[in-house]
Design a protein around this motif. Structure first.
Motif, PDB file in Angstrom:
ATOM      1  N   ALA A  54       0.887  -1.201  -0.062  1.00 35.06           N
ATOM      2  CA  ALA A  54      -0.114  -0.024   0.083  1.00 35.06           C
ATOM      3  C   ALA A  54       0.726   1.267   0.196  1.00 35.06           C
ATOM      4  O   ALA A  54       0.373   2.208  -0.712  1.00 35.06           O
ATOM      5  CB  ALA A  54      -0.942   0.077   1.188  1.00 35.06           C
ATOM      6  N   GLU A  55       1.851   1.184   0.905  1.00 39.53           N
ATOM      7  CA  GLU A  55       2.738   2.321   0.718  1.00 39.53           C
ATOM      8  C   GLU A  55       3.418   2.670  -0.264  1.00 39.53           C
ATOM      9  O   GLU A  55       3.554   3.852  -0.774  1.00 39.53           O
ATOM     10  CB  GLU A  55       3.797   2.287   2.032  1.00 39.53           C
ATOM     11  CG  GLU A  55       3.428   2.319   3.336  1.00 39.53           C
ATOM     12  CD  GLU A  55       2.715   3.675   3.634  1.00 39.53           C
ATOM     13  OE1 GLU A  55       3.202   4.638   3.060  1.00 39.53           O
ATOM     14  OE2 GLU A  55       1.710   3.731   4.351  1.00 39.53           O
ATOM     15  N   THR A  56       4.159   1.619  -1.145  1.00 37.18           N
ATOM     16  CA  THR A  56       4.566   1.822  -2.371  1.00 37.18           C
ATOM     17  C   THR A  56       3.555   2.270  -3.529  1.00 37.18           C
ATOM     18  O   THR A  56       3.886   3.291  -4.320  1.00 37.18           O
ATOM     19  CB  THR A  56       5.479   0.520  -2.832  1.00 37.18           C
ATOM     20  OG1 THR A  56       4.493  -0.454  -2.859  1.00 37.18           O
ATOM     21  CG2 THR A  56       6.611   0.156  -2.175  1.00 37.18           C
ATOM     22  N   LYS A  57       2.402   1.835  -3.371  1.00 36.02           N
ATOM     23  CA  LYS A  57       1.442   2.321  -4.457  1.00 36.02           C
ATOM     24  C   LYS A  57       0.904   3.648  -4.382  1.00 36.02           C
ATOM     25  O   LYS A  57       1.066   4.532  -5.065  1.00 36.02           O
ATOM     26  CB  LYS A  57       0.081   1.451  -4.341  1.00 36.02           C
ATOM     27  CG  LYS A  57      -0.986   1.850  -5.130  1.00 36.02           C
ATOM     28  CD  LYS A  57      -2.047   0.888  -5.331  1.00 36.02           C
ATOM     29  CE  LYS A  57      -3.167   1.296  -6.081  1.00 36.02           C
ATOM     30  NZ  LYS A  57      -4.235   0.559  -5.962  1.00 36.02           N
ATOM     31  N   SER A  58       0.964   4.197  -2.881  1.00 44.20           N
ATOM     32  CA  SER A  58       0.723   5.564  -2.556  1.00 44.20           C
ATOM     33  C   SER A  58       1.896   6.413  -3.070  1.00 44.20           C
ATOM     34  O   SER A  58       1.495   7.677  -3.281  1.00 44.20           O
ATOM     35  CB  SER A  58       0.276   5.830  -1.255  1.00 44.20           C
ATOM     36  OG  SER A  58       1.490   5.561  -0.275  1.00 44.20           O
ATOM     37  N   LEU A  59       3.226   5.954  -2.839  1.00 41.27           N
ATOM     38  CA  LEU A  59       4.213   6.710  -3.582  1.00 41.27           C
ATOM     39  C   LEU A  59       4.375   6.976  -4.945  1.00 41.27           C
ATOM     40  O   LEU A  59       4.485   8.017  -5.409  1.00 41.27           O
ATOM     41  CB  LEU A  59       5.627   5.960  -2.825  1.00 41.27           C
ATOM     42  CG  LEU A  59       5.963   6.385  -1.440  1.00 41.27           C
ATOM     43  CD1 LEU A  59       7.154   5.412  -1.124  1.00 41.27           C
ATOM     44  CD2 LEU A  59       6.104   7.689  -0.933  1.00 41.27           C
TER      45      LEU A  59
ATOM     46  N   ARG B 114       2.928  10.556  -9.629  1.00 37.64           N
ATOM     47  CA  ARG B 114       2.109  10.839 -10.910  1.00 37.64           C
ATOM     48  C   ARG B 114       1.180  12.045 -10.548  1.00 37.64           C
ATOM     49  O   ARG B 114       0.966  12.921 -11.456  1.00 37.64           O
ATOM     50  CB  ARG B 114       0.906   9.753 -10.867  1.00 37.64           C
ATOM     51  CG  ARG B 114       1.540   8.420 -11.707  1.00 37.64           C
ATOM     52  CD  ARG B 114       0.398   7.651 -12.175  1.00 37.64           C
ATOM     53  NE  ARG B 114       1.070   6.134 -12.075  1.00 37.64           N
ATOM     54  CZ  ARG B 114       0.778   5.164 -11.227  1.00 37.64           C
ATOM     55  NH1 ARG B 114      -0.313   5.333 -10.481  1.00 37.64           N
ATOM     56  NH2 ARG B 114       1.168   4.065 -11.220  1.00 37.64           N
ATOM     57  N   ASN B 115       0.686  12.254  -9.419  1.00 39.61           N
ATOM     58  CA  ASN B 115      -0.065  13.479  -9.147  1.00 39.61           C
ATOM     59  C   ASN B 115       0.998  14.688  -9.241  1.00 39.61           C
ATOM     60  O   ASN B 115       0.505  15.701  -9.841  1.00 39.61           O
ATOM     61  CB  ASN B 115      -0.602  13.385  -7.803  1.00 39.61           C
ATOM     62  CG  ASN B 115      -1.922  12.495  -7.573  1.00 39.61           C
ATOM     63  OD1 ASN B 115      -2.327  12.070  -8.510  1.00 39.61           O
ATOM     64  ND2 ASN B 115      -2.156  12.105  -6.271  1.00 39.61           N
ATOM     65  N   LEU B 116       2.077  14.643  -8.764  1.00 43.86           N
ATOM     66  CA  LEU B 116       3.047  15.745  -8.853  1.00 43.86           C
ATOM     67  C   LEU B 116       3.287  16.294 -10.256  1.00 43.86           C
ATOM     68  O   LEU B 116       3.299  17.327 -10.656  1.00 43.86           O
ATOM     69  CB  LEU B 116       4.359  15.405  -7.913  1.00 43.86           C
ATOM     70  CG  LEU B 116       4.214  15.540  -6.560  1.00 43.86           C
ATOM     71  CD1 LEU B 116       5.640  14.985  -5.879  1.00 43.86           C
ATOM     72  CD2 LEU B 116       3.928  16.839  -6.300  1.00 43.86           C
ATOM     73  N   ALA B 117       3.566  14.909 -11.060  1.00 40.31           N
ATOM     74  CA  ALA B 117       3.914  15.338 -12.556  1.00 40.31           C
ATOM     75  C   ALA B 117       2.743  15.702 -13.103  1.00 40.31           C
ATOM     76  O   ALA B 117       2.767  16.748 -14.051  1.00 40.31           O
ATOM     77  CB  ALA B 117       4.092  13.729 -13.157  1.00 40.31           C
ATOM     78  N   GLU B 118       1.590  15.353 -12.995  1.00 41.34           N
ATOM     79  CA  GLU B 118       0.277  15.895 -13.480  1.00 41.34           C
ATOM     80  C   GLU B 118       0.087  17.589 -13.138  1.00 41.34           C
ATOM     81  O   GLU B 118      -0.201  18.362 -13.836  1.00 41.34           O
ATOM     82  CB  GLU B 118      -0.921  15.257 -13.137  1.00 41.34           C
ATOM     83  CG  GLU B 118      -1.012  13.820 -13.783  1.00 41.34           C
ATOM     84  CD  GLU B 118      -2.283  13.239 -13.287  1.00 41.34           C
ATOM     85  OE1 GLU B 118      -2.936  13.530 -12.433  1.00 41.34           O
ATOM     86  OE2 GLU B 118      -2.591  11.950 -13.633  1.00 41.34           O
ATOM     87  N   LYS B 119       0.412  17.718 -11.873  1.00 39.65           N
ATOM     88  CA  LYS B 119       0.315  19.189 -11.580  1.00 39.65           C
ATOM     89  C   LYS B 119       1.281  20.111 -12.110  1.00 39.65           C
ATOM     90  O   LYS B 119       1.050  21.198 -12.292  1.00 39.65           O
ATOM     91  CB  LYS B 119       0.398  19.430  -9.827  1.00 39.65           C
ATOM     92  CG  LYS B 119      -0.712  18.939  -9.226  1.00 39.65           C
ATOM     93  CD  LYS B 119      -0.654  18.930  -7.674  1.00 39.65           C
ATOM     94  CE  LYS B 119      -1.601  18.541  -6.773  1.00 39.65           C
ATOM     95  NZ  LYS B 119      -1.620  18.432  -5.372  1.00 39.65           N
TER      96      LYS B 119
END
Length: 104
Positions: A41-46, A51-56
Motif C-alpha cells: 500500500a505504501e509503495t502504491k501511494s508513493l 503521478r499527481n506531482l507530474a500532472e500538477k
C-alpha cells in the motif's frame, strides 16, 4: 541446480517448526502478511503521489503570469511594500512570587 524441490520445502518447514514451535508459526505468518500488505500500500501511494506531482507540474506549465496592474487615472502609483515586522519592545522578566511575599 537452482530448482526448488519438494524435499527442500519439507526440510524448511521442519526447521521452522523446530525453531519457532507449531503454536507461533500461524501468528508469524499473519504478521508477515500484514507487513507485506502495508509495504504494498505504501509503495502504491508513493507511485500515485509521483503521478499527481507530474500532472500538477504539467498543468502549471500552461499558466501565464498576470500583467502588472496600471494605476487608476488621478491616483498616484504607489508600489506595495513587502511585509516588515515591527520591532518588539523588550519584556520585563516576571517578578518572583516569593520575593513579592517577603516584601509585603
Amino acid at each position: 541446480m537452482g530448482a526448488l524441490k519438494p524435499w527442500h520445502i519439507a526440510v524448511l518447514v521442519v526447521v521452522l517448526i523446530l525453531l519457532f514451535g507449531a503454536k507461533r508459526l500461524p501468528d508469524a505468518a499473519r504478521s508477515l502478511g500484514r507487513s507485506l500488505r502495508i509495504i504494498k500500500a505504501e509503495t502504491k501511494s508513493l507511485q500515485d503521489d509521483d503521478r499527481n506531482l507530474a500532472e500538477k507540474a504539467d498543468a502549471q506549465a500552461g499558466y501565464q503570469p498576470l500583467p502588472p496592474q496600471q494605476p487608476v487615472q488621478g491616483q498616484p502609483y504607489a508600489p506595495q511594500q513587502p511585509y516588515a515586522p515591527q520591532p518588539q519592545q523588550p519584556v520585563a522578566p516576571p517578578a518572583d512570587p516569593v520575593q513579592r511575599v517577603r516584601e509585603n
